[in-house]
Design a protein around this motif. Sequence first.
Motif, PDB file in Angstrom:
ATOM      1  N   HIS A  28      12.579   1.724  17.747  1.00 26.57           N
ATOM      2  CA  HIS A  28      13.212   2.132  16.495  1.00 26.57           C
ATOM      3  C   HIS A  28      13.845   3.520  16.636  1.00 26.57           C
ATOM      4  N   LEU A  29      13.133   4.420  17.276  1.00 26.84           N
ATOM      5  CA  LEU A  29      13.654   5.783  17.447  1.00 26.84           C
ATOM      6  C   LEU A  29      14.900   5.783  18.328  1.00 26.84           C
ATOM      7  N   ASP A  30      14.881   4.992  19.381  1.00 28.65           N
ATOM      8  CA  ASP A  30      16.025   4.942  20.291  1.00 28.65           C
ATOM      9  C   ASP A  30      17.266   4.355  19.622  1.00 28.65           C
ATOM     10  N   THR A  31      17.064   3.404  18.722  1.00 30.59           N
ATOM     11  CA  THR A  31      18.197   2.738  18.072  1.00 30.59           C
ATOM     12  C   THR A  31      18.518   3.331  16.699  1.00 30.59           C
ATOM     13  N   MET A  32      17.755   4.371  16.311  1.00 23.70           N
ATOM     14  CA  MET A  32      17.970   5.055  15.027  1.00 23.70           C
ATOM     15  C   MET A  32      17.864   4.094  13.850  1.00 23.70           C
ATOM     16  N   THR A  33      16.905   3.206  13.920  1.00 22.22           N
ATOM     17  CA  THR A  33      16.652   2.284  12.813  1.00 22.22           C
ATOM     18  C   THR A  33      15.318   2.649  12.151  1.00 22.22           C
ATOM     19  N   GLY A  34      15.307   2.666  10.847  1.00 18.61           N
ATOM     20  CA  GLY A  34      14.112   3.052  10.117  1.00 18.61           C
ATOM     21  C   GLY A  34      13.081   1.926  10.061  1.00 18.61           C
ATOM     22  N   PHE A  35      11.897   2.297   9.632  1.00 21.73           N
ATOM     23  CA  PHE A  35      10.805   1.332   9.465  1.00 21.73           C
ATOM     24  C   PHE A  35       9.772   1.961   8.527  1.00 21.73           C
ATOM     25  N   ARG A  36       8.804   1.143   8.112  1.00 23.10           N
ATOM     26  CA  ARG A  36       7.711   1.613   7.266  1.00 23.10           C
ATOM     27  C   ARG A  36       6.405   1.177   7.913  1.00 23.10           C
ATOM     28  N   LEU A  37       5.515   2.135   8.142  1.00 21.99           N
ATOM     29  CA  LEU A  37       4.242   1.870   8.824  1.00 21.99           C
ATOM     30  C   LEU A  37       3.076   2.216   7.904  1.00 21.99           C
ATOM     31  N   ALA A  38       2.168   1.251   7.703  1.00 25.22           N
ATOM     32  CA  ALA A  38       0.965   1.472   6.900  1.00 25.22           C
ATOM     33  C   ALA A  38      -0.265   1.139   7.734  1.00 25.22           C
ATOM     34  N   THR A  39      -1.375   1.794   7.419  1.00 22.45           N
ATOM     35  CA  THR A  39      -2.639   1.529   8.102  1.00 22.45           C
ATOM     36  C   THR A  39      -3.607   0.955   7.080  1.00 22.45           C
ATOM     37  N   VAL A  40      -3.812  -0.344   7.112  1.00 23.80           N
ATOM     38  CA  VAL A  40      -4.568  -1.024   6.061  1.00 23.80           C
ATOM     39  C   VAL A  40      -6.070  -0.810   6.228  1.00 23.80           C
ATOM     40  N   ASN A  41      -6.741  -0.514   5.116  1.00 19.74           N
ATOM     41  CA  ASN A  41      -8.190  -0.377   5.101  1.00 19.74           C
ATOM     42  C   ASN A  41      -8.744  -1.099   3.870  1.00 19.74           C
ATOM     43  N   LEU A  42     -10.048  -1.033   3.684  1.00 21.61           N
ATOM     44  CA  LEU A  42     -10.658  -1.758   2.564  1.00 21.61           C
ATOM     45  C   LEU A  42     -10.163  -1.257   1.210  1.00 21.61           C
ATOM     46  N   ASP A  43     -10.007   0.057   1.082  1.00 27.25           N
ATOM     47  CA  ASP A  43      -9.523   0.607  -0.186  1.00 27.25           C
ATOM     48  C   ASP A  43      -8.144   0.060  -0.519  1.00 27.25           C
ATOM     49  N   HIS A  44      -7.280  -0.074   0.476  1.00 27.70           N
ATOM     50  CA  HIS A  44      -5.959  -0.648   0.236  1.00 27.70           C
ATOM     51  C   HIS A  44      -6.075  -2.087  -0.261  1.00 27.70           C
ATOM     52  N   LEU A  45      -6.997  -2.850   0.322  1.00 29.82           N
ATOM     53  CA  LEU A  45      -7.156  -4.243  -0.097  1.00 29.82           C
ATOM     54  C   LEU A  45      -7.665  -4.339  -1.527  1.00 29.82           C
ATOM     55  N   VAL A  46      -8.544  -3.401  -1.924  1.00 28.70           N
ATOM     56  CA  VAL A  46      -8.993  -3.353  -3.316  1.00 28.70           C
ATOM     57  C   VAL A  46      -7.801  -3.127  -4.238  1.00 28.70           C
ATOM     58  N   GLN A  47      -6.955  -2.160  -3.879  1.00 34.21           N
ATOM     59  CA  GLN A  47      -5.821  -1.817  -4.729  1.00 34.21           C
ATOM     60  C   GLN A  47      -4.751  -2.905  -4.737  1.00 34.21           C
ATOM     61  N   ILE A  48      -4.520  -3.523  -3.595  1.00 39.34           N
ATOM     62  CA  ILE A  48      -3.512  -4.577  -3.515  1.00 39.34           C
ATOM     63  C   ILE A  48      -3.882  -5.743  -4.431  1.00 39.34           C
ATOM     64  N   ALA A  49      -5.188  -6.035  -4.526  1.00 41.68           N
ATOM     65  CA  ALA A  49      -5.635  -7.150  -5.355  1.00 41.68           C
ATOM     66  C   ALA A  49      -5.456  -6.880  -6.838  1.00 41.68           C
ATOM     67  N   SER A  50      -5.394  -5.605  -7.236  1.00 48.25           N
ATOM     68  CA  SER A  50      -5.351  -5.275  -8.669  1.00 48.25           C
ATOM     69  C   SER A  50      -4.068  -4.580  -9.107  1.00 48.25           C
ATOM     70  N   ASN A  51      -3.206  -4.227  -8.177  1.00 45.07           N
ATOM     71  CA  ASN A  51      -2.016  -3.435  -8.484  1.00 45.07           C
ATOM     72  C   ASN A  51      -0.792  -4.123  -7.888  1.00 45.07           C
ATOM     73  N   ASN A  52      -0.037  -4.812  -8.718  1.00 46.61           N
ATOM     74  CA  ASN A  52       1.116  -5.575  -8.223  1.00 46.61           C
ATOM     75  C   ASN A  52       2.198  -4.681  -7.641  1.00 46.61           C
ATOM     76  N   VAL A  53       2.375  -3.485  -8.217  1.00 48.32           N
ATOM     77  CA  VAL A  53       3.402  -2.564  -7.710  1.00 48.32           C
ATOM     78  C   VAL A  53       3.054  -2.133  -6.290  1.00 48.32           C
ATOM     79  N   PHE A  54       1.793  -1.806  -6.079  1.00 49.07           N
ATOM     80  CA  PHE A  54       1.343  -1.418  -4.746  1.00 49.07           C
ATOM     81  C   PHE A  54       1.460  -2.597  -3.781  1.00 49.07           C
ATOM     82  N   ALA A  55       1.065  -3.776  -4.233  1.00 47.16           N
ATOM     83  CA  ALA A  55       1.142  -4.961  -3.377  1.00 47.16           C
ATOM     84  C   ALA A  55       2.578  -5.235  -2.953  1.00 47.16           C
ATOM     85  N   ASP A  56       3.513  -5.113  -3.882  1.00 54.94           N
ATOM     86  CA  ASP A  56       4.923  -5.348  -3.553  1.00 54.94           C
ATOM     87  C   ASP A  56       5.440  -4.306  -2.565  1.00 54.94           C
TER      88      ASP A  56
END
Length: 249
Positions: A28-56
């Motif tokens: 991505h860096l070599d081609t100058m293309t963006g990306f989004r990187l997340a590190t999923v944990n249990l707290d994220h899974l709790v929030q994803i199940a109850s927060n549609n905005v976060f899940a999206d």
Amino acid sequence: MFLITENGRKVAISHARRDALLRDVRAHLDTMTGFRLATVNLDHLVQIASNNVFADAYAQHDIVVADGRPIRWMSQLAGQPVEVITGSDLIVPLSRQAAQAGRSIAMIGSSDAALSGAEAHLRAHVPDLTVAYRHAPAMGFDVDSDAAGDILRDLEASGAGLCFLAFGAPKQERLAARAALLAPSVGMVSIGAGLDFLAGHQTRAPRILRILALEWLWRAATSPARMVPRYAKCFAILPGLMWRAWRAR
């Protein structure tokens, strides 16, 4: 592999190993293309199940890796083992990747003092690194505001190839998702308290506790009012997650 939340939402771990992640980020860096990187944990899974905005917002991430032993245990139950890759442990190697690719980095979030301290730490470990942009928004920063849009436009104009977001979930992941439109050439990496750890403004759990999968206990002891309720919710959903992981096998 897929992690399945209590309400049936699926979170895909895109990279099982750190070496594969680093190769893709370098591409991505070599081609100058963006990306989004997340590190999923249990707290994220709790929030994803109850927060549609976060899940999206999470669904718009190109790269998702496992942050925490429980995620690794689930992957083993599912027969698709993954490596634990925390956001804090990615900051220096990703900064090194950026420097080797001739790209600068940016840092958004936390505080001015923490950003300054983190930059000093990174420059000491990655001498060729260029920091093109730094911004610590005021308390109460709204990722949907016009001010947030201006920050992302400034980030894009800075030419940075990589940006570390230090707000904590769900704010950092939501800002990263918005950056797909306003800062499309920048790789957005959500790292929570990672910059504060580098700057020495927060103390990370001793290495032996991290090896023993007891970092959660350290954090609960050092910040009980904030962390104990969070971990209680995490432990409550863990049996169901483990059961669904085993069934997915």
